[in-house]
Design a protein around this motif. Sequence first.
Motif, PDB file in Angstrom:
ATOM      1  N   ASP A 104     -50.852 -44.731   4.883  1.00 26.98           N
ATOM      2  CA  ASP A 104     -50.464 -44.571   3.485  1.00 26.98           C
ATOM      3  C   ASP A 104     -49.885 -45.884   2.966  1.00 26.98           C
ATOM      4  OD1 ASP A 104     -49.594 -43.883   1.032  1.00 26.98           O
ATOM      5  OD2 ASP A 104     -48.219 -42.303   1.680  1.00 26.98           O
ATOM      6  N   GLN A 105     -50.599 -46.528   2.060  1.00 27.69           N
ATOM      7  CA  GLN A 105     -50.152 -47.834   1.572  1.00 27.69           C
ATOM      8  C   GLN A 105     -49.083 -47.729   0.488  1.00 27.69           C
ATOM      9  OE1 GLN A 105     -53.601 -50.811   1.357  1.00 27.69           O
ATOM     10  NE2 GLN A 105     -54.646 -48.856   1.127  1.00 27.69           N
ATOM     11  N   ASP A 106     -48.765 -46.495   0.093  1.00 29.66           N
ATOM     12  CA  ASP A 106     -47.776 -46.318  -0.977  1.00 29.66           C
ATOM     13  C   ASP A 106     -46.396 -45.974  -0.430  1.00 29.66           C
ATOM     14  OD1 ASP A 106     -49.761 -46.690  -2.952  1.00 29.66           O
ATOM     15  OD2 ASP A 106     -50.461 -44.645  -2.556  1.00 29.66           O
ATOM     16  N   ASP A 107     -46.315 -45.827   0.904  1.00 28.88           N
ATOM     17  CA  ASP A 107     -45.037 -45.468   1.526  1.00 28.88           C
ATOM     18  C   ASP A 107     -44.304 -46.760   1.878  1.00 28.88           C
ATOM     19  OD1 ASP A 107     -42.975 -44.160   2.656  1.00 28.88           O
ATOM     20  OD2 ASP A 107     -44.103 -43.311   4.344  1.00 28.88           O
ATOM     21  N   ILE A 108     -43.814 -47.473   0.862  1.00 31.73           N
ATOM     22  CA  ILE A 108     -43.275 -48.821   1.079  1.00 31.73           C
ATOM     23  C   ILE A 108     -42.222 -49.153   0.023  1.00 31.73           C
ATOM     24  CG2 ILE A 108     -44.984 -50.029  -0.374  1.00 31.73           C
ATOM     25  CD1 ILE A 108     -44.198 -51.298   3.078  1.00 31.73           C
ATOM     26  N   ILE A 109     -41.249 -49.960   0.440  1.00 30.35           N
ATOM     27  CA  ILE A 109     -40.296 -50.537  -0.516  1.00 30.35           C
ATOM     28  C   ILE A 109     -40.401 -52.049  -0.378  1.00 30.35           C
ATOM     29  CG2 ILE A 109     -37.856 -50.798  -1.152  1.00 30.35           C
ATOM     30  CD1 ILE A 109     -37.357 -48.032   0.025  1.00 30.35           C
ATOM     31  N   LEU A 110     -40.603 -52.763  -1.488  1.00 25.75           N
ATOM     32  CA  LEU A 110     -40.661 -54.222  -1.440  1.00 25.75           C
ATOM     33  C   LEU A 110     -39.336 -54.798  -1.945  1.00 25.75           C
ATOM     34  CD1 LEU A 110     -44.228 -55.058  -2.850  1.00 25.75           C
ATOM     35  CD2 LEU A 110     -43.516 -54.778  -0.464  1.00 25.75           C
ATOM     36  N   ALA A 111     -38.834 -55.822  -1.228  1.00 28.91           N
ATOM     37  CA  ALA A 111     -37.584 -56.473  -1.641  1.00 28.91           C
ATOM     38  C   ALA A 111     -37.693 -57.951  -1.299  1.00 28.91           C
ATOM     39  CB  ALA A 111     -36.409 -55.831  -0.916  1.00 28.91           C
ATOM     40  N   PRO A 112     -36.840 -58.821  -1.852  1.00 30.68           N
ATOM     41  CA  PRO A 112     -36.896 -60.246  -1.491  1.00 30.68           C
ATOM     42  C   PRO A 112     -36.693 -60.410   0.017  1.00 30.68           C
ATOM     43  CG  PRO A 112     -35.520 -59.922  -3.418  1.00 30.68           C
ATOM     44  CD  PRO A 112     -35.850 -58.551  -2.909  1.00 30.68           C
ATOM     45  N   TYR A 113     -37.480 -61.291   0.633  1.00 27.47           N
ATOM     46  CA  TYR A 113     -37.406 -61.411   2.098  1.00 27.47           C
ATOM     47  C   TYR A 113     -36.043 -61.915   2.562  1.00 27.47           C
ATOM     48  CZ  TYR A 113     -38.196 -66.492   1.748  1.00 27.47           C
ATOM     49  OH  TYR A 113     -38.079 -67.818   1.482  1.00 27.47           O
ATOM     50  N   THR A 114     -35.401 -62.713   1.693  1.00 25.83           N
ATOM     51  CA  THR A 114     -34.077 -63.243   2.067  1.00 25.83           C
ATOM     52  C   THR A 114     -33.089 -62.097   2.237  1.00 25.83           C
ATOM     53  OG1 THR A 114     -33.787 -63.549  -0.304  1.00 25.83           O
ATOM     54  CG2 THR A 114     -34.340 -65.498   0.988  1.00 25.83           C
ATOM     55  N   THR A 115     -33.145 -61.150   1.297  1.00 24.83           N
ATOM     56  CA  THR A 115     -32.242 -60.007   1.328  1.00 24.83           C
ATOM     57  C   THR A 115     -32.488 -59.165   2.581  1.00 24.83           C
ATOM     58  OG1 THR A 115     -32.574 -59.990  -1.055  1.00 24.83           O
ATOM     59  CG2 THR A 115     -31.290 -58.178  -0.119  1.00 24.83           C
ATOM     60  N   VAL A 116     -33.775 -58.907   2.841  1.00 23.56           N
ATOM     61  CA  VAL A 116     -34.132 -58.071   3.988  1.00 23.56           C
ATOM     62  C   VAL A 116     -33.701 -58.746   5.281  1.00 23.56           C
ATOM     63  CG1 VAL A 116     -36.042 -57.027   5.264  1.00 23.56           C
ATOM     64  CG2 VAL A 116     -36.028 -56.944   2.770  1.00 23.56           C
ATOM     65  N   GLN A 117     -33.974 -60.084   5.362  1.00 24.60           N
ATOM     66  CA  GLN A 117     -33.616 -60.801   6.585  1.00 24.60           C
ATOM     67  C   GLN A 117     -32.105 -60.763   6.823  1.00 24.60           C
ATOM     68  OE1 GLN A 117     -35.335 -64.770   6.189  1.00 24.60           O
ATOM     69  NE2 GLN A 117     -36.590 -64.322   8.000  1.00 24.60           N
ATOM     70  N   LYS A 118     -31.372 -61.004   5.765  1.00 32.65           N
ATOM     71  CA  LYS A 118     -29.919 -61.151   5.940  1.00 32.65           C
ATOM     72  C   LYS A 118     -29.204 -59.807   6.040  1.00 32.65           C
ATOM     73  CE  LYS A 118     -26.038 -63.727   4.117  1.00 32.65           C
ATOM     74  NZ  LYS A 118     -25.432 -64.208   2.884  1.00 32.65           N
ATOM     75  N   ARG A 119     -29.579 -58.848   5.124  1.00 34.19           N
ATOM     76  CA  ARG A 119     -28.809 -57.605   5.022  1.00 34.19           C
ATOM     77  C   ARG A 119     -29.343 -56.498   5.928  1.00 34.19           C
ATOM     78  NH1 ARG A 119     -24.534 -58.256   1.094  1.00 34.19           N
ATOM     79  NH2 ARG A 119     -25.218 -59.985  -0.196  1.00 34.19           N
ATOM     80  N   VAL A 120     -30.662 -56.422   6.087  1.00 31.39           N
ATOM     81  CA  VAL A 120     -31.237 -55.268   6.791  1.00 31.39           C
ATOM     82  C   VAL A 120     -31.505 -55.575   8.262  1.00 31.39           C
ATOM     83  CG1 VAL A 120     -33.101 -53.558   6.815  1.00 31.39           C
ATOM     84  CG2 VAL A 120     -32.308 -54.521   4.639  1.00 31.39           C
ATOM     85  N   ILE A 121     -32.254 -56.677   8.522  1.00 24.76           N
ATOM     86  CA  ILE A 121     -32.676 -56.935   9.905  1.00 24.76           C
ATOM     87  C   ILE A 121     -31.689 -57.833  10.638  1.00 24.76           C
ATOM     88  CG2 ILE A 121     -34.636 -57.622  11.354  1.00 24.76           C
ATOM     89  CD1 ILE A 121     -36.414 -57.505   8.928  1.00 24.76           C
ATOM     90  N   ALA A 122     -31.049 -58.708   9.884  1.00 22.05           N
ATOM     91  CA  ALA A 122     -30.186 -59.711  10.490  1.00 22.05           C
ATOM     92  C   ALA A 122     -30.958 -60.564  11.484  1.00 22.05           C
ATOM     93  CB  ALA A 122     -28.963 -59.053  11.155  1.00 22.05           C
ATOM     94  N   SER A 123     -32.022 -61.199  10.967  1.00 21.97           N
ATOM     95  CA  SER A 123     -32.837 -62.057  11.832  1.00 21.97           C
ATOM     96  C   SER A 123     -33.378 -63.190  10.982  1.00 21.97           C
ATOM     97  CB  SER A 123     -33.993 -61.247  12.420  1.00 21.97           C
ATOM     98  OG  SER A 123     -35.023 -62.121  12.809  1.00 21.97           O
ATOM     99  N   ILE A 124     -33.589 -64.360  11.594  1.00 21.94           N
ATOM    100  CA  ILE A 124     -34.143 -65.464  10.817  1.00 21.94           C
ATOM    101  C   ILE A 124     -35.651 -65.564  11.003  1.00 21.94           C
ATOM    102  CG2 ILE A 124     -32.027 -66.829  10.832  1.00 21.94           C
ATOM    103  CD1 ILE A 124     -33.597 -68.536  13.061  1.00 21.94           C
ATOM    104  N   TYR A 125     -36.234 -64.688  11.821  1.00 19.57           N
ATOM    105  CA  TYR A 125     -37.673 -64.772  12.083  1.00 19.57           C
ATOM    106  C   TYR A 125     -38.453 -63.847  11.157  1.00 19.57           C
ATOM    107  CZ  TYR A 125     -36.198 -67.313  16.159  1.00 19.57           C
ATOM    108  OH  TYR A 125     -35.637 -68.232  16.967  1.00 19.57           O
ATOM    109  N   PHE A 126     -39.723 -64.261  10.935  1.00 16.48           N
ATOM    110  CA  PHE A 126     -40.603 -63.446  10.106  1.00 16.48           C
ATOM    111  C   PHE A 126     -41.556 -62.643  10.977  1.00 16.48           C
ATOM    112  CE2 PHE A 126     -39.897 -67.089   7.126  1.00 16.48           C
ATOM    113  CZ  PHE A 126     -39.116 -66.379   6.229  1.00 16.48           C
ATOM    114  N   GLY A 127     -41.950 -61.475  10.468  1.00 20.11           N
ATOM    115  CA  GLY A 127     -42.963 -60.670  11.179  1.00 20.11           C
ATOM    116  C   GLY A 127     -44.364 -61.253  10.998  1.00 20.11           C
ATOM    117  N   SER A 128     -44.645 -61.816   9.807  1.00 19.72           N
ATOM    118  CA  SER A 128     -45.966 -62.412   9.562  1.00 19.72           C
ATOM    119  C   SER A 128     -45.927 -63.199   8.265  1.00 19.72           C
ATOM    120  CB  SER A 128     -47.034 -61.316   9.464  1.00 19.72           C
ATOM    121  OG  SER A 128     -46.779 -60.491   8.354  1.00 19.72           O
ATOM    122  N   PHE A 129     -47.011 -63.957   8.023  1.00 20.18           N
ATOM    123  CA  PHE A 129     -47.229 -64.571   6.712  1.00 20.18           C
ATOM    124  C   PHE A 129     -48.511 -64.009   6.128  1.00 20.18           C
ATOM    125  CE2 PHE A 129     -45.043 -68.330   8.739  1.00 20.18           C
ATOM    126  CZ  PHE A 129     -43.885 -68.250   7.968  1.00 20.18           C
TER     127      PHE A 129
END
Lengths: 406, 250
Positions: free
Chosen positions: A201-226
């Motif tokens: 399901d491609q509609d089951d998603i929330i998009l947010a700025p990657y900086t916010t997600v990295q810092k607040r949600v995942i707490a990681s400096i690495y990316f999953g993909s480009f």
Amino acid sequence: MKVLNLIRLALLALQRNKLRAVLTMLGIIIGVAAVITIGAIGAGSTASIHSSLSSMGSNLVMVMPNSNAPGGARLQGANVETLTEKDFVALQKESTYINAISPSSQSKGQAINGSLNWPTTIEGVSEGYLAIKNISLKDGKMFSNRDVHTYGKVCLLGQTVVDNVFPKGVDPVGKIIRFNKIPFQVIGILNKKGQNTFGQDQDDIILAPYTTVQKRVIASIYFGSFNASAKSENLSQAAADEMEKILRKTHRLRPNQDNDFTVRTQAELIQTLSSITTLLTALLTAIAAISLVIGGIGIMNIMYVSVTERTKEIGLRMAIGARGRDILSQFLTEAIIISVTGGLIGILIGETLAFVIANALKWEPVIDKASIIEAFGFCTLIGVFFGYYPALKASRLDPIEALRYE
Amino acid sequence: MKKILELHDIMREFQMGSETVRALKGVSFDVFAGEFVTIMGSSGSGKTTLLNTLGCLDKPSSGTYLLDGVSVREQSRDQLAKLRNQKIGFVFQAYNLLPRTTALENVELPLFYNPTVTAAERRERAAAALQAVKLGDRINHMPNEMSGGQQQRVAIARALVNEPVMILADEATGNLDTRTSYEIMALMQDLNQNQGKTIVFVTHEPDIAAFSSRTITLRDGRVVKDQVNQQVRSAKEMLAALPETEDYHV
């Protein structure tokens, strides 16, 4: 003899035994209809796969981390951390074949709005992401470059998330939801995309700025993909090669070292899937073609019977002035008329079936002009090939014996 | 008078296994334009072989056969077909009409093999030929919708349509009753006397031979009698003299 006369003679002979002519045609009709229908289904399914993959961006180029542990246990790509902000900046600056590039960091979690909640995925991306992935907005607006730089707590919701965390009739834009414990302001709604080719399901998603997600949600400096969009579908391979070169440089890989990432293009994926359906179509068409050959043998069989049965007629024709080659041409013309008429009816039935099936499966009906011309030519060939020997037999009859034949 | 047929010392031999069968042992005669010749003979007399030779379906082993000045022995298979198409009109005992095909289309058939005739001319000539055998009102009838006599008249129209130099009939009345036979012979006599058609009629019935102007009798592959008929009977008068038949109504 004139071609028009030949056709007239052959038609006169065929109409004397209409039922037999139609039954003989049936083999060709079924064969051609089968070939056309299967060909159209194959072309339709290929087109459908192509369009569903293209909806994700046919010029998409993806970079994924890759385990690079020579001799040791290799880890699953998602757990490997090799793609960083430095790579992103380098790719943005140095790639010449791409329009836009966005990093992606995903995390699963709970979207909460008051008493309603829904398990979903948050994806941290940059402002160019929508264009890269061919996603359009139903409502609101995309976040800006400024939001990315300021770790903005803004988000866009997919339709599935909206349906599950907002009651009917409530406009989500401007409302605040929480993802896990972090509050986000909803600034836009994505248009419905439905399931992808793999049933996700491609509609089951929330998009947010990657900086916010990295810092607040995942707490990681690495990316999953480009994800990047090449300037055109044709340039996607060049873009992929260039990006590989840039990343090898930023990762300081020596020439003898394997990549610690993987670059893949959507075009590549489309090609792989298309080649599978093409192979399947070819296989099924070959089976259908066998029925066409059997139809041809049916013509040969009937023409042989017809020559024997009409021996006396052939004797008469010779007595009143038909040359061997006139008899040969007549029987050959009869065979060709049977096969070509059968072919035309088969094309009509095949195209109708293809149209009905395409409608039922909601595909764009594919009417392939080349396959119609091919089928037509092939039927003529079948008529000539399977009609020739009976016709030759007829033309070599001795008129005296043929006249006395009972 | 123009000679239509010139036969000189025609021999025809067949190889049957190790034996050689001599069907014709030196046949010579001429037929002039406008003659009505019957060829008589019992079975085994070489009648059929002579018919096949005259009809250009077969070539003699030796001797010369000139049809309208053309030497048949020197012709190829295709040239023989052309000769048959343009110089001979065949009439067979079994009519040999194409089934499920109209009278008109049957009569048109020889013209299909004549490249000089156009489609419109073909129809016109076929209709005229049917008119000539008094079947103008049966143009679109199928053979199975016609009596034996009518079918044979269609066959005669088919023989006439290409304007041949000779009509070659093979037992053309063999399948017909007496009255119908006389009708066919009356038609033949009319074509011969009023339209000057040359007719060669192969038969074994002396009754039929009496209608012709000359009778050639074959026995054992040789001509044993060749005489001009002094008293040609009129088929029309014979027909009128026949008692009213109750068999069928025309």
